[in-house]
Each structure stands twice: as structure tokens, then as C-alpha cells.
Motif scaffolding. Sequence first.
Motif, mmCIF file in Angstrom:
data_model
loop_
_atom_site.group_PDB
_atom_site.id
_atom_site.type_symbol
_atom_site.label_atom_id
_atom_site.label_comp_id
_atom_site.label_asym_id
_atom_site.label_seq_id
_atom_site.Cartn_x
_atom_site.Cartn_y
_atom_site.Cartn_z
ATOM 1 N N PHE A 2 0.807 -1.215 0.000
ATOM 2 C CA PHE A 2 0.000 0.000 0.000
ATOM 3 C C PHE A 2 0.843 1.270 0.000
ATOM 4 N N LEU A 3 2.117 1.187 -0.358
ATOM 5 C CA LEU A 3 2.950 2.378 -0.434
ATOM 6 C C LEU A 3 3.231 2.661 -1.888
ATOM 7 N N HIS A 4 2.875 3.836 -2.317
ATOM 8 C CA HIS A 4 3.052 4.191 -3.720
ATOM 9 C C HIS A 4 3.673 5.576 -3.783
ATOM 10 N N ASN A 14 9.535 17.337 -7.714
ATOM 11 C CA ASN A 14 9.799 15.965 -7.344
ATOM 12 C C ASN A 14 9.257 15.689 -5.940
ATOM 13 N N LEU A 15 7.965 15.559 -5.850
ATOM 14 C CA LEU A 15 7.297 15.320 -4.587
ATOM 15 C C LEU A 15 6.920 13.854 -4.491
ATOM 16 N N TYR A 16 6.976 13.342 -3.313
ATOM 17 C CA TYR A 16 6.586 11.964 -3.095
ATOM 18 C C TYR A 16 5.166 11.939 -2.565
ATOM 19 N N TYR A 17 4.340 11.130 -3.173
ATOM 20 C CA TYR A 17 2.958 10.965 -2.759
ATOM 21 C C TYR A 17 2.821 9.581 -2.141
ATOM 22 N N ILE A 18 2.385 9.532 -0.919
ATOM 23 C CA ILE A 18 2.173 8.259 -0.243
ATOM 24 C C ILE A 18 0.673 7.999 -0.219
ATOM 25 N N SER A 19 0.265 6.933 -0.864
ATOM 26 C CA SER A 19 -1.157 6.620 -0.914
ATOM 27 C C SER A 19 -1.630 6.108 0.440
ATOM 28 N N PRO A 20 -2.926 6.186 0.696
ATOM 29 C CA PRO A 20 -3.461 5.715 1.967
ATOM 30 C C PRO A 20 -3.157 4.239 2.196
ATOM 31 N N LYS A 41 -0.965 1.933 12.051
ATOM 32 C CA LYS A 41 -1.219 3.356 12.259
ATOM 33 C C LYS A 41 -2.081 3.493 13.504
ATOM 34 N N ASP A 42 -2.111 4.679 14.081
ATOM 35 C CA ASP A 42 -2.846 4.887 15.328
ATOM 36 C C ASP A 42 -4.206 5.550 15.133
ATOM 37 N N THR A 89 -9.250 0.748 8.404
ATOM 38 C CA THR A 89 -8.716 2.006 7.898
ATOM 39 C C THR A 89 -9.723 3.130 8.092
ATOM 40 N N LYS A 90 -9.225 4.336 8.184
ATOM 41 C CA LYS A 90 -10.086 5.515 8.167
ATOM 42 C C LYS A 90 -9.840 6.331 6.911
ATOM 43 N N SER A 91 -8.875 5.911 6.110
ATOM 44 C CA SER A 91 -8.572 6.624 4.871
ATOM 45 C C SER A 91 -9.167 5.864 3.691
ATOM 46 N N ASN A 92 -9.023 6.428 2.525
ATOM 47 C CA ASN A 92 -9.597 5.870 1.311
ATOM 48 C C ASN A 92 -8.594 4.917 0.659
ATOM 49 N N VAL A 93 -8.556 3.685 1.137
ATOM 50 C CA VAL A 93 -7.618 2.708 0.582
ATOM 51 C C VAL A 93 -8.246 1.993 -0.605
ATOM 52 N N ASN A 94 -7.423 1.330 -1.368
ATOM 53 C CA ASN A 94 -7.886 0.517 -2.483
ATOM 54 C C ASN A 94 -8.426 -0.792 -1.905
ATOM 55 N N ALA A 95 -9.750 -0.952 -1.912
ATOM 56 C CA ALA A 95 -10.382 -2.117 -1.292
ATOM 57 C C ALA A 95 -9.986 -3.419 -1.970
ATOM 58 N N VAL A 96 -9.791 -3.399 -3.284
ATOM 59 C CA VAL A 96 -9.416 -4.617 -4.002
ATOM 60 C C VAL A 96 -8.037 -5.091 -3.561
ATOM 61 N N MET A 97 -7.117 -4.178 -3.362
ATOM 62 C CA MET A 97 -5.789 -4.566 -2.869
ATOM 63 C C MET A 97 -5.867 -5.136 -1.462
ATOM 64 N N ALA A 98 -6.729 -4.551 -0.633
ATOM 65 C CA ALA A 98 -6.891 -5.059 0.726
ATOM 66 C C ALA A 98 -7.470 -6.473 0.700
ATOM 67 N N PHE A 99 -8.487 -6.713 -0.152
ATOM 68 C CA PHE A 99 -9.048 -8.064 -0.279
ATOM 69 C C PHE A 99 -8.009 -9.048 -0.808
ATOM 70 N N HIS A 100 -7.232 -8.609 -1.771
ATOM 71 C CA HIS A 100 -6.185 -9.468 -2.320
ATOM 72 C C HIS A 100 -5.174 -9.833 -1.248
ATOM 73 N N PHE A 101 -4.808 -8.889 -0.420
ATOM 74 C CA PHE A 101 -3.858 -9.148 0.668
ATOM 75 C C PHE A 101 -4.465 -10.096 1.710
#
Length: 103
Positions: A2-4, A14-20, A41-42, A89-101
Motif C-alpha cells: 500500500f505504499l506508492h 519531485n514530490l513523493y505521494y504516499i497513498s493511503p 497506524k494509530d 482504515t479511516k482513509s480511502n484505501v484501495n479495497a481490491v488490494m486489501a481483499f487481495h492481501f
Amino acid sequence: FFLHTTQTKNPKENLYYISPMISSIVFVNMKGDILIYRAYKDDITRPETLNFCTRIIARKENKESPVVNIDGANFIHVTVKDVTLVATTKSNVNAVMAFHFLY
């Protein structure tokens, strides 16, 4: 997981964007008891997770919907045999990736 990160061609941009990412992984038995709890995460507390376990898992309502939102906290869960695997999670994560994991 989940790190992108993204980079642009312009060095000034050159900014780094960390996805939820997911907040915790929880293994729950069919009675609603937590077997394994790992927080990354807390933002979601253990009592919020226990609330999910008593409201959804212990009442056998986990077959209705694989994604449940309780008071702003999202619980993505998959049941395998007698154990329910939950990603929170409280953020907008990719649900398909979470199910896959989880599966």
C-alpha cells in the motif's frame, strides 16, 4: 504494501505521494474474540475494532457485506473457515488490494 510513490520529471516538482494504507490487520474467531491484532497506524483504536467484532462478527452479520463502515472507521473483512481476517482504515484505501492481501 500500500505504499506508492510518484516522481515527476521536473526536479522542483519531485514530490513523493504516499497513498493511503491500512491501519491494522486483525484475526478474529467466530465468537468475536481477537486472536491477532497488529496496528500499523494509530488512527483506529483497539476499542473501535472490538466494537466491530461484537456488532458484526459475534452476531453473525459478517456475511451481509464485506466492507462495513462504523463511525467513520472502515472494516474490510474476509472469512476463511472459522477465522475472519479484517483490515481496518479511516482513509480511502484501495479495497481490491486489501481483499487481495487478506485472501
